[in-house]
Design an enzyme around this catalytic site. Structure first.
Site, PDB file in Angstrom:
ATOM      1  N   LYS A   1       0.847  -1.202   0.000  1.00  0.00           N
ATOM      2  CA  LYS A   1       0.000   0.000   0.000  1.00  0.00           C
ATOM      3  C   LYS A   1       0.880   1.249   0.000  1.00  0.00           C
ATOM      4  O   LYS A   1       1.599   1.517   0.963  1.00  0.00           O
ATOM      5  CB  LYS A   1      -0.910   0.053   1.228  1.00  0.00           C
TER       6      LYS A   1
ATOM      7  N   GLY B   1       4.098   3.435  13.599  1.00  0.00           N
ATOM      8  CA  GLY B   1       4.919   2.248  13.864  1.00  0.00           C
ATOM      9  C   GLY B   1       4.523   1.587  15.178  1.00  0.00           C
ATOM     10  O   GLY B   1       4.412   0.361  15.285  1.00  0.00           O
TER      11      GLY B   1
ATOM     12  N   GLU C   1      10.688   0.909   9.853  1.00  0.00           N
ATOM     13  CA  GLU C   1      11.685   1.959   9.605  1.00  0.00           C
ATOM     14  C   GLU C   1      10.965   3.273   9.874  1.00  0.00           C
ATOM     15  O   GLU C   1      10.073   3.657   9.129  1.00  0.00           O
ATOM     16  CB  GLU C   1      12.188   1.835   8.163  1.00  0.00           C
TER      17      GLU C   1
ATOM     18  N   CYS D   1      13.592  10.730   6.430  1.00  0.00           N
ATOM     19  CA  CYS D   1      13.620  10.197   7.792  1.00  0.00           C
ATOM     20  C   CYS D   1      15.010  10.328   8.420  1.00  0.00           C
ATOM     21  O   CYS D   1      15.138  10.526   9.612  1.00  0.00           O
ATOM     22  CB  CYS D   1      13.157   8.744   7.810  1.00  0.00           C
TER      23      CYS D   1
ATOM     24  N   GLU E   1      10.563  15.413  15.151  1.00  0.00           N
ATOM     25  CA  GLU E   1      10.879  15.299  13.723  1.00  0.00           C
ATOM     26  C   GLU E   1      10.004  16.296  12.963  1.00  0.00           C
ATOM     27  O   GLU E   1       8.784  16.141  12.905  1.00  0.00           O
ATOM     28  CB  GLU E   1      10.571  13.869  13.254  1.00  0.00           C
TER      29      GLU E   1
END
Ligand code: NDP
Length: 796
Positions: free
Chosen positions: A192, A249, A266, A300, A397
């Protein structure tokens, strides 16, 4: 502007790449894409679509299908049905398909690059020169691994149906990182893409059709987060591979807990870019551009935290500001821009809000004097100075073109600042002193260390995180293990493998405490025998119910003390493999001297025959020898990456590991789990067998006499599951192994999501610890370590 003026200013003019081929491709699908299931385009059962927008122009590119549960079921069924044939065609045929995909990607590389730039907003220079070549490289490299699968990796087999969920920042590259190794190792899959960027994945589906990939091997379903969640929950999916935010995650970690699904994550990062005073500052400036303004900072592993040695900080900031002034922001198809568009309004808003928060928290903002174009979702390159290490912008982030700068005075402080986030994805170290760089690289808790370079990737090198940046690797030989399982797992038993007790006599004492016998073992924490905090003990009986003695009942406080003691010990982790081997041999030697005593203890607890008990002790001694032998031999690789680089793939310890030992094989179960963790340099908190803990508590006398540094092994006895759960929730524990039942493992996997601990267990199956193939080997060492890739460029 006249030509004369251009000579004066030396400004770049626009250099637009034509969008025609991509527009024609979209038209070939009538600008409306269906789902790719079982080799066919299929309308979504939901009958719903959503728009894909060009972020540089805000124009609609196409309509994308929303897959619902019915579509997910169809796609997973297609992948499951395709699996036997895909496995049967063998390694060589799979290699040919992968090779054909790589060729087609190269052949259509410009179409892919243009489409990706239009869909995502990233500069065409990047898609053309970085993303798409890397995609092709990934398929070529893994075509090779597919070919070698049955010779180099014959002890392993495919996992089955893989569910793959990818983000929008590197749409096709993330697809390649997921699909290439999955197919090479003989799996089938459902992927996906992210809702904002589905187009190149759909073009990839067309490539699969063109090369005649067997139907159902690759299925691509588009949709939102809910589609991803449905895929995660599907019972026939055997593994989930996810790249995206740490928040999602964690949701996936919890959703898959106890299901036996293999998982690789990840996740996010806040990577340090460390500059020492002897670095070549002009190279550093270009490095900063690549670190944080590549792909608009939506990376990332972006070097988003600039850590500079104080003596050169102002000088470097000045140079960076000058360079920022000359960066160009604009339409992604313009070949002379440096920074493209932000993927979507929601991401732009997040960036704007976080920047405002940075200003509000007192950091100093700097942006170039020019304004961004107004026709798309643009954001200027931004730098913050005067940033406090604990401020929001230094911790969160941002996922945008925003650099936060801090300074340090000593090397120690640089390492401390670098490790001062919950993440651990990458790091970049700039110095002309290679000794310094190689001293710093292992100290940074991150899966990648780039020395005097940044954001370099290759199919031959693993990529992935430490800590809350997730687990598992993509790329390199290390990445293949994410898509295979050891064949030996098929031999595991459904029930604990226990020795048959000899004719069980009724207990002479009725199982009651016998006057005159008073043996309550203490726990072993920080190299000392300690009493339990709660002051309670637990009675231990033999298999026939005879009273043997008592062990301390550990509690939450004892676990906290054990974790603290493990952290306080930096000696064991810093010893060389050779030195650790010497200690392990010494342990084996001391155990051999006390063989009779340990065998008698096993007989006493399990009522097995003396011969069997002696065999367990012998096997334990041999197992320690095996790991002592491996301590300086289980080492890394130097990867063949395509640039001029020495890329060192080094296995590093995980840090502090909790080990919940099996109940069966009281001594060998303890040895087989604790010793490999020690071998890789971890400090361990062990919860021994709950029913037969005395072999482990006897063992601390061996540890005490074998030069094992205090805090290397800590033993807490008591209720196994209660203690395991405290460990799983503890933020300072890096990994937890749980050898017990399925329900227990489910709790551990669920609870470990908070700080993204690595977890490992047997998914409700049981090893025969006496069988060498099941009870020892590299699988244990792999789960006790993580690979760091250190990139060292060369070339005079
Ligand atoms: P997400 O983590 O939400 O999305 C990544 C992928 O997961 C997408 O395909 C998404 O679908 C899908 N997804 C979302 N929710 C679920 C779920 N519950 N179960 C399964 N799959 C799900 O990232 P976003 O795209 O929303 O970005 C948000 C933030 O995440 C960014 O601002 C950035 O900080 C970070 N991020 C980090 C990335 C990294 O590589 N480290 C990559 C992307 C984002 P869909 O997109 O359709 O919702």
């Amino acid at each position: 502007m006249k030509i004369k003026d251009i000579f004066e200013t030396m400004e770049y003019g626009p250099a637009p790449e034509s969008a025609d081929v991509a527009i024609d491709y979209l038209k070939s699908h009538k600008n409306k894409f269906q789902l790719f299931i079982n080799g066919e385009w299929k309308a979504p059962s939901s009958k719903e679509n959503f728009d894909s927008i060009n972020p540089s122009t805000r124009e609609k590119l196409a309509e994308i299908s929303e897959a619902n549960e019915k579509d997910v079921n169809l796609a997973v069924k297609a992948a499951k049905d395709a699996l036997p044939e895909w496995v049967n065609i063998g390694a060589h045929q799979r290699a040919r398909y992968l090779y054909a995909i790589a060729r087609q990607i190269q052949k259509h590389s410009r179409l892919f690059a243009v489409l990706e730039s239009m869909d995502n907003g990233k500069p065409i220079r990047e898609t053309r020169d970085i993303d798409i070549p890397l995609v092709a490289r990934h398929f070529y490299h893994h075509a090779g691994w597919a070919q070698l699968r049955d010779t180099e990796l014959k002890e392993y087999k495919e996992i089955g149906v893989i569910g793959q969920i990818i983000p929008w920042n590197f749409p096709l590259l993330m697809l390649a990182w997921k699909i290439a190794p999955a197919l090479a190792m003989g799996n089938t899959l459902v992927l996906k893409p992210a809702e904002f960027t589905s187009l190149t994945a759909l073009l990839f589906a067309d490539i699969c059709k063109q090369i005649g990939l067997p139907n159902g091997v690759v299925n691509i379903i588009t949709g939102h987060g809910k589609t991803g969640a449905t895929l995660v929950d599907h019972k026939d999916v055997n593994k989930i591979a996810f790249t995206g935010s740490t928040e999602v995650g964690k949701i996936i970690r919890r959703a898959t807990a106890g299901t036996g699904k293999k998982l690789s994550l990840e996740l996010g990062g806040k990577s340090p870019f460390i500059v020492f005073e002897d670095a070549d500052l002009d190279s550093v400036v270009e490095g900063v551009v690549d670190a944080i303004w590549f792909n608009q900072g939506q990376v990332c592993c972006a070097g988003s935290r600039l850590l500079v040695e104080e003596s050169i900080a102002e000088k470097l900031y000045k140079k960076i500001r000058k360079r920022m002034e000359s960066l160009r922001v604009g339409n992604s198809l313009d070949k002379s821009i440096d920074i493209g568009a932000i993927v979507a309004p929601v991401q732009l808003k997040t960036i704007e809000e976080l920047v405002q928060q940075g200003v509000d928290e007192g950091s100093k903002l700097w942006q170039p004097s020019w304004a961004c174009p107004q026709d798309g979702y643009f954001y200027p390159p931004t730098m913050f100075t005067d940033v406090s290490p604990s401020s929001t912008i230094a911790q969160v982030e941002i996922f945008g073109p925003v650099l936060v700068a801090m300074s340090f005075r000593t090397h120690k402080e640089a390492v401390k600042l670098a490790n001062n986030t919950r993440y651990g994805l990458a790091s970049s170290i700039w110095t002309e002193n290679i000794n310094l760089a190689l001293d710093i690289a292992p100290q940074i808790k991150a899966g990648v260390a780039w020395i005097n370079c940044t954001n370099v990737f290759d199919a031959a090198a693993g990529f992935g995180g430490y800590r809350e940046s997730g687990f598992g690797r993509e790329g390199g030989k290390e990445g293949l293990y994410e898509y295979m399982k050891p064949r030996i797992h098929e031999k595991f038993s459904d029930k604990p493998v226990v020795k048959k007790p000899k004719d069980l006599k009724a207990p002479s004492t009725n199982g009651q405490h016998v006057t005159g016998i008073d043996r309550t073992t203490k726990m072993y924490i920080g190299g000392k025998q300690v009493r339990p905090d709660g002051g309670y003990s637990t009675v231990i009986k033999s298999a026939n119910g005879e009273y043997i003695g008592e062990v301390s009942t550990g509690n939450r406080k004892d676990i906290r003390n054990a974790v603290e003691a493990a952290h306080a010990n930096s000696t064991w982790g810093s010893m060389t493999g050779h030195a650790r081997a010497q200690v392990l041999y010494y342990i084996a030697e001391n155990l051999a001297i006390r063989k009779e005593e340990f065998a008698n203890r096993i007989v006493q607890m399990t009522n097995c025959s003396k011969t069997e008990a002696l065999k367990e002790v012998d096997e334990s001694i041999e197992r320690i020898y095996t790991y002592a032998a491996l301590a300086d031999k289980y080492d890394g690789l130097v990867h063949h990456t395509v640039k001029q680089n020495v890329t060192l793939a080094m296995p590093e310890s995980l840090g502090v590991m909790a080990i919940v030992c099996p109940n069966e094989s009281p001594l060998l179960g303890f040895i087989s789990t604790v010793i490999p963790a020690m071998t890789m340099g971890n400090n361990v908190i062990a919860i021994p067998s709950e029913s037969a803990p005395l072999s482990a508590t006897d063992f601390y006398q061996i540890l005490e006499t074998s030069d094992v540094p205090a805090g290397t092994v800590n033993i807490v006895t008591g209720k196994k599951d209660e203690l395991a759960q405290v460990l799983a929730k503890h933020d300072d524990v890096d990994a937890i192994w749980y050898f017990g039942d399925k329900a227990g493992l489910k709790d551990i996997e669920y609870l470990s999501a908070d700080n993204m601990k690595r977890t490992w267990g047997n998914n409700g199956k049981y090893r025969d610890w006496m069988d060498k193939e099941q009870g020892e080997g590299e699988e244990f060492l792999r789960h006790a370590s993580q690979i760091k890739n250190i990139w060292i460029p060369y070339g005079a």
